[in-house]
Motif scaffolding. Structure first.
Motif, PDB file in Angstrom:
ATOM      1  N   VAL A 202      71.584  41.239   0.475  1.00 33.96           N
ATOM      2  CA  VAL A 202      71.973  40.105   0.774  1.00 33.96           C
ATOM      3  C   VAL A 202      72.351  39.504   2.291  1.00 33.96           C
ATOM      4  O   VAL A 202      73.517  40.152   2.493  1.00 33.96           O
ATOM      5  CB  VAL A 202      72.544  39.264  -0.260  1.00 33.96           C
ATOM      6  CG1 VAL A 202      73.222  38.000   0.074  1.00 33.96           C
ATOM      7  CG2 VAL A 202      71.834  39.055  -1.698  1.00 33.96           C
ATOM      8  N   SER A 203      72.127  38.906   2.913  1.00 35.71           N
ATOM      9  CA  SER A 203      72.812  38.183   4.135  1.00 35.71           C
ATOM     10  C   SER A 203      71.778  37.265   4.418  1.00 35.71           C
ATOM     11  O   SER A 203      70.871  36.678   4.039  1.00 35.71           O
ATOM     12  CB  SER A 203      72.682  39.362   5.186  1.00 35.71           C
ATOM     13  OG  SER A 203      71.491  39.390   5.810  1.00 35.71           O
ATOM     14  N   LYS A 204      72.480  36.219   5.391  1.00 37.22           N
ATOM     15  CA  LYS A 204      71.858  35.153   5.980  1.00 37.22           C
ATOM     16  C   LYS A 204      70.429  35.784   6.647  1.00 37.22           C
ATOM     17  O   LYS A 204      69.347  34.953   6.206  1.00 37.22           O
ATOM     18  CB  LYS A 204      72.473  34.182   6.795  1.00 37.22           C
ATOM     19  CG  LYS A 204      73.801  33.433   6.204  1.00 37.22           C
ATOM     20  CD  LYS A 204      74.513  32.666   7.077  1.00 37.22           C
ATOM     21  CE  LYS A 204      75.660  31.758   6.589  1.00 37.22           C
ATOM     22  NZ  LYS A 204      76.154  30.978   7.571  1.00 37.22           N
ATOM     23  N   GLY A 205      70.639  36.630   7.326  1.00 40.43           N
ATOM     24  CA  GLY A 205      69.445  37.153   7.990  1.00 40.43           C
ATOM     25  C   GLY A 205      68.197  37.743   7.183  1.00 40.43           C
ATOM     26  O   GLY A 205      67.166  37.485   7.476  1.00 40.43           O
ATOM     27  N   GLU A 233      73.674  38.206  11.499  1.00 34.21           N
ATOM     28  CA  GLU A 233      72.230  38.615  10.903  1.00 34.21           C
ATOM     29  C   GLU A 233      71.237  37.672  11.184  1.00 34.21           C
ATOM     30  O   GLU A 233      70.093  37.940  11.444  1.00 34.21           O
ATOM     31  CB  GLU A 233      72.346  39.248   9.750  1.00 34.21           C
ATOM     32  CG  GLU A 233      72.931  40.538   9.285  1.00 34.21           C
ATOM     33  CD  GLU A 233      74.416  40.396   8.989  1.00 34.21           C
ATOM     34  OE1 GLU A 233      74.823  39.068   9.259  1.00 34.21           O
ATOM     35  OE2 GLU A 233      75.137  41.364   8.834  1.00 34.21           O
ATOM     36  N   MET A 234      71.524  36.504  11.008  1.00 31.62           N
ATOM     37  CA  MET A 234      70.708  35.328  11.004  1.00 31.62           C
ATOM     38  C   MET A 234      70.097  35.120  12.531  1.00 31.62           C
ATOM     39  O   MET A 234      69.178  34.771  12.763  1.00 31.62           O
ATOM     40  CB  MET A 234      71.386  34.017  10.342  1.00 31.62           C
ATOM     41  CG  MET A 234      70.608  32.666  10.699  1.00 31.62           C
ATOM     42  SD  MET A 234      71.175  31.281   9.781  1.00 31.62           S
ATOM     43  CE  MET A 234      72.423  30.942  10.940  1.00 31.62           C
ATOM     44  N   LEU A 235      71.209  34.982  13.283  1.00 33.60           N
ATOM     45  CA  LEU A 235      70.900  34.591  14.686  1.00 33.60           C
ATOM     46  C   LEU A 235      70.386  36.018  15.285  1.00 33.60           C
ATOM     47  O   LEU A 235      69.382  36.043  16.040  1.00 33.60           O
ATOM     48  CB  LEU A 235      72.282  34.623  15.625  1.00 33.60           C
ATOM     49  CG  LEU A 235      73.109  33.633  15.246  1.00 33.60           C
ATOM     50  CD1 LEU A 235      74.636  33.748  15.627  1.00 33.60           C
ATOM     51  CD2 LEU A 235      72.769  32.238  15.896  1.00 33.60           C
ATOM     52  N   GLY A 236      70.498  37.136  14.882  1.00 30.70           N
ATOM     53  CA  GLY A 236      70.008  38.423  15.454  1.00 30.70           C
ATOM     54  C   GLY A 236      68.317  38.250  14.928  1.00 30.70           C
ATOM     55  O   GLY A 236      67.487  38.999  15.753  1.00 30.70           O
TER      56      GLY A 236
END
Length: 299
Positions: A202-205, A233-236
């Motif tokens: 689990v992560s936003k990304g 992670e989302m931005l990446g």
């Protein structure tokens, strides 16, 4: 390539420093949805705590909550869910006894018993406001491990920056550290940090990648806007990553786009520049809505 999905963090991003949605942000989100662009609120907040924010925006929104553990519609349909195994949660709680003050266990329950605390000091000036606003969801379990009769969504620890930095060192050093993940949200000016312990995947990304796969979006068609460590992670992942002007310094060193602060309606600035401009409109029907694939609901 035109933007088809905009992923927006809530605290420190969509909301200003008074926890309001600037009018420009609201109008930009509505304009994007009307243009046929999907907008997702991607937040560390749990679903019931994120919904009062979502309800201020008169538009269809996708809710990616608990740092990506749950994906739901604004109407409550669940499309994706990854829970933390209860035995892993039990082991982590046992290994973090020095950090239990303010720790909670969060379950995927409608209301009663959704949030479990071991101790609650209603007079605590740093926590009492949150506890009172969420009183209907809160229950007490002593010891905290006794509430683990089912898999929770997450464990959450809160405290000062240095104290929580010590916690992350403990978590990283556990021999079973690969059996969970943790996400950090830090507010240095308040000397306050949240550490969420979640399912290892689990992560936003990861949630954004999952959702794009279901909806048929390419990475290049995704814009993400965030301000804190748990947005990394989302931005990446996003083809168009945008960092708020008030973000933690570490995010501003990655060469990503920068927009105004949350008090300057930086979200609206980014949406206008990258999604609603003439360049961003390429491939979208002028004034029309793009039909999106329907996601399958989790039974």
């Amino acid at each position: 390539m035109a933007i088809r999905l905009i992923a927006i963090d809530i605290d420190g991003t969509l909301l200003d420093s008074t926890h309001q949605i600037p009018e420009a942000n609201q109008k930009a989100v509505v304009a994007a949805v009307e243009r046929g662009i999907e907008v997702a609120l991607v937040t560390g907040r749990r679903y019931t705590f994120a919904m009062p924010v979502a309800e201020r925006i008169p538009a269809a929104l996708t809710m990616i909550v608990n740092n990506g553990a749950l994906i739901r519609s604004k109407q409550g349909a669940t499309f994706h869910r990854q829970l933390l195994p209860r035995e892993t949660a039990r082991r982590v709680l046992g290994a973090t006894m020095d950090f239990r003050l303010g720790a909670l266990v969060h379950f995927d329950r409608p209301r009663t018993g959704q949030i479990q605390y071991e101790s609650i000091d209603w007079a605590n000036p740093g926590r009492s406001d949150y506890w009172r606003r969420n009183q209907e969801f809160i229950a007490q379990s002593v010891p905290l491990e006794d509430c683990l009769i089912e898999d929770p969504i997450q464990l959450m620890y809160t405290g000062g920056v240095e104290h929580m930095a010590s916690l992350t060192e403990v978590l990283t050093g556990l021999e079973y550290a690969r059996s969970f993940s943790f996400q950090v949200t830090q507010y240095g000016y308040r000397d306050f940090t949240l550490v969420d312990v979640l399912h290892p995947d689990v992560s936003k990304g990861a949630a954004l990648r999952e959702w794009c796969g279901r909806q048929g979006y390419a990475q290049a068609e995704v814009m993400a806007i965030g301000d804190n460590y748990n947005d990394r992670e989302m931005l990446g992942f996003a083809g168009v990553p945008v960092v708020m002007g008030n973000s933690v310094p570490e995010l501003r060193g990655n060469g990503w786009h920068t927009t105004g602060t949350n008090d300057e309606a930086g979200v609206a600035q980014a949406i206008e520049k990258f999604a609603l401009s003439a360049q961003g409109r390429k491939g979208n029907k002028p004034g029309g809505r793009r039909r999106r694939p329907r996601a399958k609901q989790v039974e």
